[in-house]
Design a protein around this motif. Structure first.
Motif, PDB file in Angstrom:
ATOM      1  N   ARG A  73      -7.421  -6.732 -13.824  1.00  0.00           N
ATOM      2  CA  ARG A  73      -8.160  -7.660 -14.676  1.00  0.00           C
ATOM      3  C   ARG A  73      -7.566  -9.065 -14.519  1.00  0.00           C
ATOM      4  O   ARG A  73      -6.358  -9.269 -14.626  1.00  0.00           O
ATOM      5  N   LEU A  74      -8.449 -10.050 -14.219  1.00  0.00           N
ATOM      6  CA  LEU A  74      -8.015 -11.442 -14.095  1.00  0.00           C
ATOM      7  C   LEU A  74      -7.714 -12.005 -15.474  1.00  0.00           C
ATOM      8  O   LEU A  74      -8.481 -11.797 -16.423  1.00  0.00           O
ATOM      9  N   ASN A  75      -6.616 -12.761 -15.525  1.00  0.00           N
ATOM     10  CA  ASN A  75      -6.168 -13.323 -16.796  1.00  0.00           C
ATOM     11  C   ASN A  75      -6.373 -14.847 -16.775  1.00  0.00           C
ATOM     12  O   ASN A  75      -5.468 -15.601 -16.386  1.00  0.00           O
ATOM     13  N   ALA A 111      -7.691  -1.587  -0.841  1.00  0.00           N
ATOM     14  CA  ALA A 111      -8.296  -2.657  -1.632  1.00  0.00           C
ATOM     15  C   ALA A 111      -8.148  -2.349  -3.109  1.00  0.00           C
ATOM     16  O   ALA A 111      -7.781  -1.228  -3.502  1.00  0.00           O
ATOM     17  N   VAL A 112      -8.450  -3.323  -3.931  1.00  0.00           N
ATOM     18  CA  VAL A 112      -8.468  -3.166  -5.382  1.00  0.00           C
ATOM     19  C   VAL A 112      -9.744  -3.798  -5.901  1.00  0.00           C
ATOM     20  O   VAL A 112     -10.389  -4.603  -5.208  1.00  0.00           O
ATOM     21  N   THR A 113     -10.104  -3.406  -7.116  1.00  0.00           N
ATOM     22  CA  THR A 113     -11.278  -3.985  -7.768  1.00  0.00           C
ATOM     23  C   THR A 113     -10.805  -5.034  -8.762  1.00  0.00           C
ATOM     24  O   THR A 113      -9.937  -4.764  -9.595  1.00  0.00           O
ATOM     25  N   LEU A 114     -11.362  -6.244  -8.634  1.00  0.00           N
ATOM     26  CA  LEU A 114     -11.014  -7.330  -9.549  1.00  0.00           C
ATOM     27  C   LEU A 114     -12.063  -7.373 -10.649  1.00  0.00           C
ATOM     28  O   LEU A 114     -13.271  -7.478 -10.376  1.00  0.00           O
ATOM     29  N   LEU A 115     -11.618  -7.296 -11.873  1.00  0.00           N
ATOM     30  CA  LEU A 115     -12.514  -7.276 -13.032  1.00  0.00           C
ATOM     31  C   LEU A 115     -12.269  -8.536 -13.844  1.00  0.00           C
ATOM     32  O   LEU A 115     -11.140  -8.806 -14.286  1.00  0.00           O
ATOM     33  N   ASN A 116     -13.321  -9.304 -14.025  1.00  0.00           N
ATOM     34  CA  ASN A 116     -13.243 -10.503 -14.856  1.00  0.00           C
ATOM     35  C   ASN A 116     -14.190 -10.314 -16.029  1.00  0.00           C
ATOM     36  O   ASN A 116     -15.400 -10.498 -15.907  1.00  0.00           O
ATOM     37  N   ASP A 117     -13.644  -9.864 -17.171  1.00  0.00           N
ATOM     38  CA  ASP A 117     -14.465  -9.628 -18.362  1.00  0.00           C
ATOM     39  C   ASP A 117     -14.127 -10.625 -19.464  1.00  0.00           C
ATOM     40  O   ASP A 117     -14.366 -10.379 -20.640  1.00  0.00           O
ATOM     41  N   GLN A 118     -13.594 -11.790 -19.088  1.00  0.00           N
ATOM     42  CA  GLN A 118     -13.246 -12.802 -20.076  1.00  0.00           C
ATOM     43  C   GLN A 118     -14.349 -13.837 -20.257  1.00  0.00           C
ATOM     44  O   GLN A 118     -14.192 -14.776 -21.023  1.00  0.00           O
ATOM     45  N   GLU A 154     -19.027  -8.567 -17.637  1.00  0.00           N
ATOM     46  CA  GLU A 154     -18.094  -8.043 -16.642  1.00  0.00           C
ATOM     47  C   GLU A 154     -18.563  -8.418 -15.242  1.00  0.00           C
ATOM     48  O   GLU A 154     -19.721  -8.208 -14.886  1.00  0.00           O
ATOM     49  N   ARG A 155     -17.637  -8.986 -14.476  1.00  0.00           N
ATOM     50  CA  ARG A 155     -17.904  -9.297 -13.077  1.00  0.00           C
ATOM     51  C   ARG A 155     -16.830  -8.614 -12.246  1.00  0.00           C
ATOM     52  O   ARG A 155     -15.648  -8.750 -12.536  1.00  0.00           O
ATOM     53  N   THR A 156     -17.260  -7.887 -11.248  1.00  0.00           N
ATOM     54  CA  THR A 156     -16.301  -7.166 -10.413  1.00  0.00           C
ATOM     55  C   THR A 156     -16.442  -7.609  -8.970  1.00  0.00           C
ATOM     56  O   THR A 156     -17.532  -7.987  -8.514  1.00  0.00           O
ATOM     57  N   SER A 157     -15.352  -7.578  -8.268  1.00  0.00           N
ATOM     58  CA  SER A 157     -15.330  -7.865  -6.833  1.00  0.00           C
ATOM     59  C   SER A 157     -14.216  -7.042  -6.220  1.00  0.00           C
ATOM     60  O   SER A 157     -13.289  -6.626  -6.912  1.00  0.00           O
ATOM     61  N   VAL A 158     -14.304  -6.806  -4.927  1.00  0.00           N
ATOM     62  CA  VAL A 158     -13.330  -5.993  -4.221  1.00  0.00           C
ATOM     63  C   VAL A 158     -12.441  -6.909  -3.391  1.00  0.00           C
ATOM     64  O   VAL A 158     -12.930  -7.779  -2.645  1.00  0.00           O
ATOM     65  N   LEU A 159     -11.137  -6.738  -3.540  1.00  0.00           N
ATOM     66  CA  LEU A 159     -10.161  -7.524  -2.787  1.00  0.00           C
ATOM     67  C   LEU A 159      -9.369  -6.601  -1.889  1.00  0.00           C
ATOM     68  O   LEU A 159      -8.914  -5.540  -2.323  1.00  0.00           O
ATOM     69  N   ARG A 160      -9.248  -7.031  -0.636  1.00  0.00           N
ATOM     70  CA  ARG A 160      -8.382  -6.282   0.260  1.00  0.00           C
ATOM     71  C   ARG A 160      -6.943  -6.490  -0.154  1.00  0.00           C
ATOM     72  O   ARG A 160      -6.542  -7.568  -0.604  1.00  0.00           O
ATOM     73  N   THR A 161      -6.150  -5.463  -0.005  1.00  0.00           N
ATOM     74  CA  THR A 161      -4.745  -5.557  -0.390  1.00  0.00           C
ATOM     75  C   THR A 161      -4.020  -6.625   0.418  1.00  0.00           C
ATOM     76  O   THR A 161      -3.127  -7.311  -0.085  1.00  0.00           O
ATOM     77  N   ASP A 162      -4.441  -6.793   1.684  1.00  0.00           N
ATOM     78  CA  ASP A 162      -3.797  -7.796   2.520  1.00  0.00           C
ATOM     79  C   ASP A 162      -4.049  -9.218   2.021  1.00  0.00           C
ATOM     80  O   ASP A 162      -3.302 -10.152   2.373  1.00  0.00           O
ATOM     81  N   ASP A 163      -5.118  -9.409   1.241  1.00  0.00           N
ATOM     82  CA  ASP A 163      -5.438 -10.746   0.730  1.00  0.00           C
ATOM     83  C   ASP A 163      -4.695 -11.062  -0.562  1.00  0.00           C
ATOM     84  O   ASP A 163      -4.796 -12.191  -1.059  1.00  0.00           O
ATOM     85  N   LEU A 164      -4.029 -10.072  -1.133  1.00  0.00           N
ATOM     86  CA  LEU A 164      -3.292 -10.311  -2.367  1.00  0.00           C
ATOM     87  C   LEU A 164      -1.979 -11.024  -2.062  1.00  0.00           C
ATOM     88  O   LEU A 164      -1.361 -10.813  -1.005  1.00  0.00           O
ATOM     89  N   ARG A 165      -1.550 -11.854  -2.984  1.00  0.00           N
ATOM     90  CA  ARG A 165      -0.318 -12.619  -2.816  1.00  0.00           C
ATOM     91  C   ARG A 165       0.510 -12.499  -4.093  1.00  0.00           C
ATOM     92  O   ARG A 165      -0.032 -12.472  -5.194  1.00  0.00           O
ATOM     93  N   ASP A 166       1.848 -12.486  -3.838  1.00  0.00           N
ATOM     94  CA  ASP A 166       2.729 -12.627  -4.988  1.00  0.00           C
ATOM     95  C   ASP A 166       2.954 -14.129  -5.196  1.00  0.00           C
ATOM     96  O   ASP A 166       2.527 -14.964  -4.386  1.00  0.00           O
ATOM     97  N   PRO A 167       3.610 -14.580  -6.288  1.00  0.00           N
ATOM     98  CA  PRO A 167       3.755 -16.032  -6.547  1.00  0.00           C
ATOM     99  C   PRO A 167       4.405 -16.788  -5.402  1.00  0.00           C
ATOM    100  O   PRO A 167       3.981 -17.912  -5.061  1.00  0.00           O
TER     101      PRO A 167
END
Length: 760
Positions: free
Chosen positions: A70-72, A174-181, A185-198
């Protein structure tokens, strides 16, 4: 006779239908964990649910659901605000705010920077200057801010979570990105390789900034990586609840896997441990057999079932004619027993069919069958003997219909529950007795199920696992049947005029309107009825009849005397004889009329049939001898005196309790007329009265044996002797003049009462 034959035919047809039409195939009697003692083959082709494969596919479907993050948005805005604050701090004049300090030497102590400048703390002077120049230009700072926002909205994740997702042994693609704020609810799929730590997100943002502004120095790029790495925070959080919900939905969406099994295939091998899958396969096979087998196999089997039912029904009828002689001649009682038996047969069949449609195993069937229903319902209304005969007949038919190797088990369960239910309900007088009956049946069924379940092929663990469902089914059966009996009992009493002990307890209340009237308007008759009730109750105890029914029947047997109470000797006042000026025929008519008036009052107050029988039959067809003799003495020439004018219309008493009331009524009235009654005189008088009744054929229809009649006579002699004993004279204190005064039953002289009608 026609009614008896019709009742027998109805029961026979019902039983034949139950055992012949769509008879259940032999069920399996197994539970999970049991070892099969022989090979079991399929008789018909069928499809069954493959539980193992279904569970495997459902687990696979659940595993394929991507983790949901879930996006914050508040975390995004907080990072951007910190970046804006840093820019303002760097653009501020040297005196307007505390300037960032260059990296101190090793032996120096650095002062604590301000909160906004914490990200640039420790940077060298060249890097700080490069950052000031970049921030000072609005276009460059806005570009930097947009790049940071884009990377934060793409998702920044904790470094340890990213390592887990990219695990070499079990990587997550991949993971599912959920934006329910944002309201939806809006969902999208992100590849794990596209994820970044800070840290990696800061490096990427700095590289993109440098690509947009080629004049970016290496020092500025390095400073941007450091500052952004300190500013950025994770903006993705793992949504465990949403992930679990999605996995459950994915598993539920998988259809049950079915397998086809042909005829004559091995279902279970000998010695094989029964699993849930094997048991489901066996049960599905039995259900298919039940659906296909619309009639019993072959005409020979049908004829066998019909003839067997005929033999059982004839045997039951013969037993009833021996142990319950009044049943076959009592139309209403016979109809009630027949209807309850038919309902019991159909109820057991329906419960068994519903069970076999859901399960092919009979392991939990026997605790479910309401075999005690008929016995519990008939025992308080028709007697224990009729209840047991009906219960045993329906149990035998149920065992034949189930067609199981465990039929002996079913017969034992049915016999025990019928005996317990009938015996306890026969004398149920309070609601607590119904609860007691249900508890006893529950305990008996559960105990029998546990005893029959102890066998070599069933391990102890499987038995303990089956204990809870067995107890649940037994409890539901016992108290469900008890509740239905409690509801139907008053209905049958109303329709057929019968009386259970529950109703008799209500009628035994001396505040009943009729008894209150009797107490006020005919106190002598009221006292006479109480005495007769005591005699009848004691006699009923002596022969095993129903003492409560005998007592209540005695209470109401003379209510007809309320019509003209002054014409009966127990209500005659001292010195008054209302029969003195009446002809014997008229006096006899008044005495005989109290039976007809009593029946009218009984109908008006809706008294039960046993009480109406006591009112109509307690005199039988006996002769009002006092006025008959008086009419003979006053007979005139040419005027014949017939006995029929002085006889009660009858009928003769039949029911045991009514016979006891009739005998007690006669004995109490006759013994009251004895002068100075002694136990010997009372015994002689009662024996004479009993002999007269037998000699005059008044007891020809009575459901009493001569042995019981002897015990009744002894009980009445004993009771009347104690009730009518003489009192010992006792002296009084002398008066003041010294004249002694004697008092007591033996010393008191009283004038004899005037001649009146004999007690009736």
């Amino acid at each position: 006779m026609l009614l008896v034959v019709s009742a027998g035919v109805l029961v026979w047809v019902t039983a034949s239908f139950v055992v012949s039409f769509r008879r259940s195939p032999p069920p399996v009697h197994m539970v999970v964990g049991e070892r099969a003692d022989s090979n079991i083959y399929s008789e018909v082709p069928f499809r069954h649910n493959d539980l193992v494969q279904t569970q495997r596919q459902r687990r696979r479907a659940a595993r394929e659901v991507l983790p949901i993050y879930r996006l914050n948005p508040p975390a995004v805005e907080a990072t951007l605000q910190r970046l804006s604050a840093l820019g303002e701090a760097l653009r501020a004049p040297a005196g307007g705010a505390e300037a960032p300090r260059p990296a101190p030497k090793a032996d120096a102590v650095a002062p604590a920077p301000g909160a906004a400048l914490e990200p640039v703390d420790g940077l060298d002077a060249d890097t700080l200057e490069a950052l000031r120049l970049a921030v000072a230009e609005p276009t460059r700072f806005r570009t930097l801010r947009d790049l940071v926002r884009d990377h934060l909205n793409r998702g920044v994740i904790e470094e340890r979570e990213l390592v887990t997702l990219q695990d070499v042994e079990a990587p997550t693609a991949a993971v599912t990105l959920l934006n329910d704020q944002v309201g939806t609810e809006r969902t999208s799929v992100l590849r794990t390789d596209d994820l970044r730590d800070p840290r990696r997100a800061a490096a990427t943002a700095a590289a993109e900034y440098a690509s947009r502004f080629p004049d970016t120095t290496p020092a500025l790029r390095a400073g941007l990586e450091t500052v952004l790495g300190r500013l950025m925070r994770p903006t993705l959080t793992y949504a465990a609840d949403a992930t679990e919900r999605a996995r459950r939905q994915a598993a539920a969406a998988v259809e049950t896997v079915t397998r086809f099994v042909g005829a004559n295939e091995v279902l279970v091998l000998r010695g094989e441990t029964v699993t849930a899958e094997l048991l489901e396969r066996l049960q599905r096979h039995q259900q298919e057999l039940h659906l296909r087998q619309t009639t019993q196999s072959g005409w020979a089997g049908i004829i066998q079932g019909i003839l067997l039912c005929g033999v059982m029904v004839l045997s039951a009828g013969f037993i009833l004619s021996v142990v319950h002689t009044g049943l076959l001649s009592d139309g209403r009682l016979l109809i009630m027993v027949t209807l309850v038996t038919v309902v019991q047969l159909l109820l057991s069949r329906v419960v068994a069919d519903l069970h076999f449609l859901k399960s092919g195993s009979s392991f939990f069937l026997f605790p479910l069958l309401p075999l005690a229903f008929g016995a519990m319902l008939l025992a308080p209304l028709a007697g224990l003997r009729a209840a047991l005969v009906s219960g045993l007949l329906t149990t035998a038919v149920a065992a034949w219909h189930v067609h199981s190797p465990e039929s002996f088990h079913l017969c034992v369960t049915g016999t025990v529950t019928c005996l317990l239910g009938g015996a306890l309900m026969r004398r149920a007088r309070r609601r607590a007795h119904l609860i007691r009956t249900g508890t006893a049946i529950f305990a008996a069924v559960l105990l029998l199920e546990l005893l029959f379940s102890i066998r070599a092929t069933l391990p102890p663990g499987a038995l303990w696992r089956s204990l809870a469902p067995l107890a649940t089914y037994a409890l539901g059966n016992a108290f469900g049947v008890t509740a239905v009996v409690f509801v139907l009992l008053p209905l049958l009493e109303y329709v057929f005029g019968a009386a259970s002990d529950l109703t008799l307890v209500e009628l035994s209340d001396l505040n009943h309107p009729l008894l209150k009237r009797l107490q006020l308007e005919a106190p002598g008759t009221y006292h006479h009825s109480l005495t007769v009730a005591t005699l009848a109750e004691q006699a009923a105890e002596a022969i095993g009849a129903n003492p409560l029914m005998a007592r209540v029947c005695a209470y109401f047997h003379d209510i007809g005397k309320l019509h003209q109470p002054e014409f009966f000797t127990e209500n005659v006042a001292q010195g008054v004889n209302p029969h003195r000026d009446l002809e014997p025929r008229m006096s006899s008519l008044v005495i005989l009329n109290h039976v007809r008036e009593g029946l009218a009052l009984a109908r008006q107050y809706k008294l039960k049939r046993p009480l109406r029988e006591a009112i109509a039959q307690h005199h039988g067809t006996s002769l009002v001898y006092f006025f008959y003799r008086k009419a003979l003495d006053q007979e005139k020439p040419g005027q014949a005196v017939g006995e029929s004018e002085f006889r009660y219309p009858g009928p003769k008493p039949r029911r045991k309790e009514v016979v006891l009331v009739s005998l007690a009524d006669t004995c109490e009235a006759a013994c009251r007329s004895l002068e100075q009654p002694t136990p010997g005189k009372i015994a002689d008088k009662i024996e004479e009265l009993f002999n007269d009744r037998v000699r005059n054929h008044e007891l020809d229809d009575a459901e009493l044996t001569f042995s019981e009649l002897t015990r009744v006579r002894e009980a009445m002699v004993r009771t009347l002797s104690t009730m009518m004993h003489a009192r010992v004279p006792y002296p009084k204190e002398s008066d003041r003049e010294g004249a002694p005064v004697q008092a007591g039953a033996a010393a008191t002289a009283a004038e004899p009462p005037p001649a009146a009608a004999p007690p009736a």
